[in-house]
Scaffold this motif. Structure first.
Motif, PDB file in Angstrom:
ATOM      1  N   THR A  19      33.998 -25.985  34.499  1.00 29.26           N
ATOM      2  CA  THR A  19      35.039 -25.634  35.466  1.00 29.26           C
ATOM      3  C   THR A  19      34.526 -25.814  36.892  1.00 29.26           C
ATOM      4  O   THR A  19      35.231 -26.336  37.765  1.00 29.26           O
ATOM      5  N   ARG A  53      34.327 -29.559  37.706  1.00 33.00           N
ATOM      6  CA  ARG A  53      35.644 -30.136  37.994  1.00 33.00           C
ATOM      7  C   ARG A  53      36.187 -29.650  39.342  1.00 33.00           C
ATOM      8  O   ARG A  53      36.922 -30.380  40.010  1.00 33.00           O
ATOM      9  N   THR A  64      37.176 -26.113  24.471  1.00 28.38           N
ATOM     10  CA  THR A  64      38.211 -26.896  25.148  1.00 28.38           C
ATOM     11  C   THR A  64      39.266 -25.982  25.761  1.00 28.38           C
ATOM     12  O   THR A  64      39.701 -26.181  26.904  1.00 28.38           O
ATOM     13  N   SER A  65      39.681 -24.964  25.018  1.00 34.22           N
ATOM     14  CA  SER A  65      40.674 -24.025  25.519  1.00 34.22           C
ATOM     15  C   SER A  65      40.148 -23.261  26.725  1.00 34.22           C
ATOM     16  O   SER A  65      40.861 -23.052  27.716  1.00 34.22           O
ATOM     17  N   THR A 121      40.103 -25.553  29.768  1.00 36.31           N
ATOM     18  CA  THR A 121      41.469 -25.761  30.260  1.00 36.31           C
ATOM     19  C   THR A 121      41.940 -24.584  31.109  1.00 36.31           C
ATOM     20  O   THR A 121      42.639 -24.765  32.113  1.00 36.31           O
ATOM     21  N   GLN A 122      41.534 -23.370  30.694  1.00 34.74           N
ATOM     22  CA  GLN A 122      41.986 -22.171  31.390  1.00 34.74           C
ATOM     23  C   GLN A 122      41.014 -21.683  32.458  1.00 34.74           C
ATOM     24  O   GLN A 122      41.206 -20.614  33.028  1.00 34.74           O
TER      25      GLN A 122
END
Length: 271
Positions: A9, A12, A209-210, A213-214
């Motif tokens: 995170t 990104r 992955t979840s 994404t969050q």
């Protein structure tokens, strides 16, 4: 501590502001991190363009033409993007990566367990050389876990958290993936079938992955590169829920220590 989803995170969040930018300066206010910041580091990276930012396990790699800045967030660290006129540094703001466009990346680490190191081109650093495969790569699968687990009598939770087996499956996500797979965390790694390892590998990928994404899991200190917290904690099935009802069957969740880490599981759902 920040685990793989939190580090991804951060990558990104930081990449759009740093990739393709030139480093104007590296300001080190406190160099006594887990490994001392090399005295020559500011001179090495000053004036270099950050070509790309890569994540390997829980490390961030800032690649330039002349070498790579290796960053680890430690147990409580964060790397945030500050735009415009930055606020005055706080007590634990140890390092600033100042970019030529006026923005900067500020590293905050109350416990000073992170690192800022330098890799010369082609250098095989000991921190990276013995790492296992990435959990979201094609290389990582149930067959790999089954093969590497043969003859191992230690708990499966400790096995999947071993960075030589697979990187980045930290405590939070190991608890969650084992619950989704119906596997008790204290079961011997060598006594789990290939079919169950295939299910576990798939659930590790799903959970990570979840979480990415969050935006990761907010537990105490973590925030992403944009300064915002993660939200995956709202979906945790077992981690941090000892003594509460299982979301699947209603039985009270139990906790034990495995490898000195808090381990929560359901005696009904996990075998």
């Amino acid at each position: 501590m920040p685990e793989l989803p939190e580090v991804e995170t951060t990558r990104r969040g930081v990449a759009p502001y740093a990739e393709g930018r030139v480093v104007r300066d590296l300001v080190v206010r406190e160099g006594r991190l887990r490994w001392p910041v090399p005295a020559a580091l500011p001179d090495l990276i000053r004036g270099q363009k950050i070509d790309r930012i890569e994540r390997r396990a829980k490390y961030l790699l800032f690649h330039t033409r002349v070498g790579t800045l290796l960053v680890h967030l430690g147990m409580s660290g964060s790397l945030r993007v500050l735009q415009g006129v930055p606020p005055q540094p706080m007590k634990h703001d140890h390092v600033d990566v100042v970019l030529a466009d006026g923005n900067l990346l500020r590293y905050n680490d109350p416990r000073r367990f992170g690192c800022f190191l330098w890799l010369s081109p082609g250098e095989d650093h000991p921190l990276l050389s013995s790492l296992g495969p990435e959990p979201l790569s094609d290389e990582f699968c149930g067959e790999l876990l089954f093969r590497r687990s043969r003859g191992r009598n230690g708990p499966v939770k400790s096995f999947i958290m071993d960075g030589h087996v697979v990187v980045g499956v930290g405590n939070i996500y190991a608890n969650e993936a084992l619950f989704l797979s119906g596997i008790r965390p204290d079961r011997a790694a060598g006594r789990i079938s290939a079919a169950r390892y295939e299910q576990l590998a798939n659930n590790i990928k799903q959970v990570l992955t979840s979480a990415i994404t969050q935006g990761g899991t907010t537990l105490r200190d973590f925030v992403g590169g944009d300064g915002k917290p993660g939200y995956f904690a709202q979906q945790l099935y077992v981690y941090g829920r000892a003594g509460l009802p299982c979301k699947a069957c209603g039985a009270l969740l139990r906790e034990q220590r495995l490898g000195q880490r808090a381990t929560v599981y359901c005696v009904t759902c996990q075998r």
